[in-house]
Write a protein that holds these residues in place. Sequence first.
Motif, PDB file in Angstrom:
ATOM      1  N   PRO A   1       0.798  -1.235   0.000  1.00  0.00           N
ATOM      2  CA  PRO A   1       0.000   0.000   0.000  1.00  0.00           C
ATOM      3  C   PRO A   1       0.825   1.278   0.000  1.00  0.00           C
ATOM      4  N   ALA A   2       1.915   1.309   0.768  1.00  0.00           N
ATOM      5  CA  ALA A   2       2.722   2.528   0.851  1.00  0.00           C
ATOM      6  C   ALA A   2       3.321   2.876  -0.508  1.00  0.00           C
TER       7      ALA A   2
ATOM      8  N   LEU B   1      13.905  10.176  -0.324  1.00  0.00           N
ATOM      9  CA  LEU B   1      13.098   9.421   0.637  1.00  0.00           C
ATOM     10  C   LEU B   1      12.327   8.293  -0.029  1.00  0.00           C
ATOM     11  N   VAL B   2      11.704   8.579  -1.161  1.00  0.00           N
ATOM     12  CA  VAL B   2      10.892   7.562  -1.834  1.00  0.00           C
ATOM     13  C   VAL B   2      11.783   6.449  -2.391  1.00  0.00           C
TER      14      VAL B   2
ATOM     15  N   LEU C   1       3.723   6.104   7.033  1.00  0.00           N
ATOM     16  CA  LEU C   1       4.941   5.691   6.345  1.00  0.00           C
ATOM     17  C   LEU C   1       6.112   5.467   7.284  1.00  0.00           C
ATOM     18  N   ASP C   2       6.144   6.127   8.429  1.00  0.00           N
ATOM     19  CA  ASP C   2       7.271   5.944   9.339  1.00  0.00           C
ATOM     20  C   ASP C   2       7.315   4.531   9.911  1.00  0.00           C
ATOM     21  N   SER C   3       6.161   3.853   9.877  1.00  0.00           N
ATOM     22  CA  SER C   3       6.132   2.471  10.394  1.00  0.00           C
ATOM     23  C   SER C   3       6.190   1.456   9.266  1.00  0.00           C
ATOM     24  N   ALA C   4       6.320   1.941   8.025  1.00  0.00           N
ATOM     25  CA  ALA C   4       6.340   1.014   6.868  1.00  0.00           C
ATOM     26  C   ALA C   4       7.672   0.263   6.807  1.00  0.00           C
TER      27      ALA C   4
END
Length: 411
Positions: free
Chosen positions: A228-229, A337-338, A408-411
């Motif tokens: 999903p992210a 980042l991506v 996103l920080d927990s992805a």
Amino acid sequence: MPPRRPGRLGADFHRLWLANAVSNLGDGATMVAGPLLVASRTADPALIAGAVLAQQLPWLLFSLVSGAVVDRLDRRRLIVSVNLGRCLVLAALTGAIVAGIAGIRVIYLAFFLLGTGETLADTASSALLPAVVPADRLEQANARLMATFVIGNQLAAKPLGAYLFVVAAALPFGFDAGTFGLAALLVAALRWRPVPEPGPAGGGPDRPVRRRLAAEIVEGVRALWSLPALRMLAGCMGVLNVAFCAAFATFVLYARDRLGLAPMGYGLLLTASAAGGLLGTALAPRLRARFGVAALLRAGLLVEVGTHTVLATTRTPWVAGLILTVFGVHTMVWGVLVASLRQRLVPDRLRGRIGSIYSLLDLGGAALGTALGGVLARAGGGVLMPFWAAAATAAVVAAFAWRPMGRLDSA
């Protein structure tokens, strides 16, 4: 090879980094010299633009296939082979120019082959990076690679390519051939070697099951959809790129008619954006460590909306230059980042295919946006209409993506 020391980029990264640096410098020189070469053969603007299209077209035609090929082969050897191939193509073009037989068709063919090689080498290089860099240093590594691209390809190579072409029409292409040859040697010197992985559905580590290329491409698309992210970020990138390229398709007219700038002023605006990009590559690892991925990507959405809104409302050149500098910082922070997040989340055997999907959305969005921008400007509202449309599009993307980005920080 000896194990990497934790927290260090390592010698292999520096070889890969230097290979990217020299090839970016040569590639940027060819990007400038190519249109100059075609213009020396014809005054037809469509034929001159076609030289650029010839190098971009392979991304639209082959990016997904190239991603599947990258996931099948030894990426180090693939990069070496492709760089040697590009070296030979450029050497042949150089010889044709010297011999006086480099017509439009020859130039188009050379640029198409170079673009095809680029789809393989760039995809393989991105997929290879997590194998030679510790996971906690991916942001730093990607930032350095992007900074090298800005300095070499966007800043230094442009005047260099023009200067070499003035000295001798064949010179920039011979120079580029040399940079690809050197890049091939540097990548060949990597100590890293691939570790065999179990293949799908019963294939052993040494003899993985090979399926049809189309099936492997579909597997890559399904794999991206199941994350999903990354699926959300890919969608955001594609839509935002359409909006950006629509707005900037007529930017030269905007600079002249809205801001009252001469060609030199237009060039300075583009330089401001490049300078911001360079600053962004320096700041990205530190910003990520302090604020996290989610906060920075959310801030990037606001920058997207703000940039197009400010450009649609201002008549002051320094305000436009300032917002373009900020936008340049944002694009590089977002890119670092991506790319790093994708490299962490995607299994090694799928990195080529998923990376190629991102490339297709990136360049496909650029092509669609460029065409759309001209239509919007002509339909009504002049050069400002694409900026207002881009601001509205970015606002809608921000509204839909704001909450998912918080995770996103927990992805």
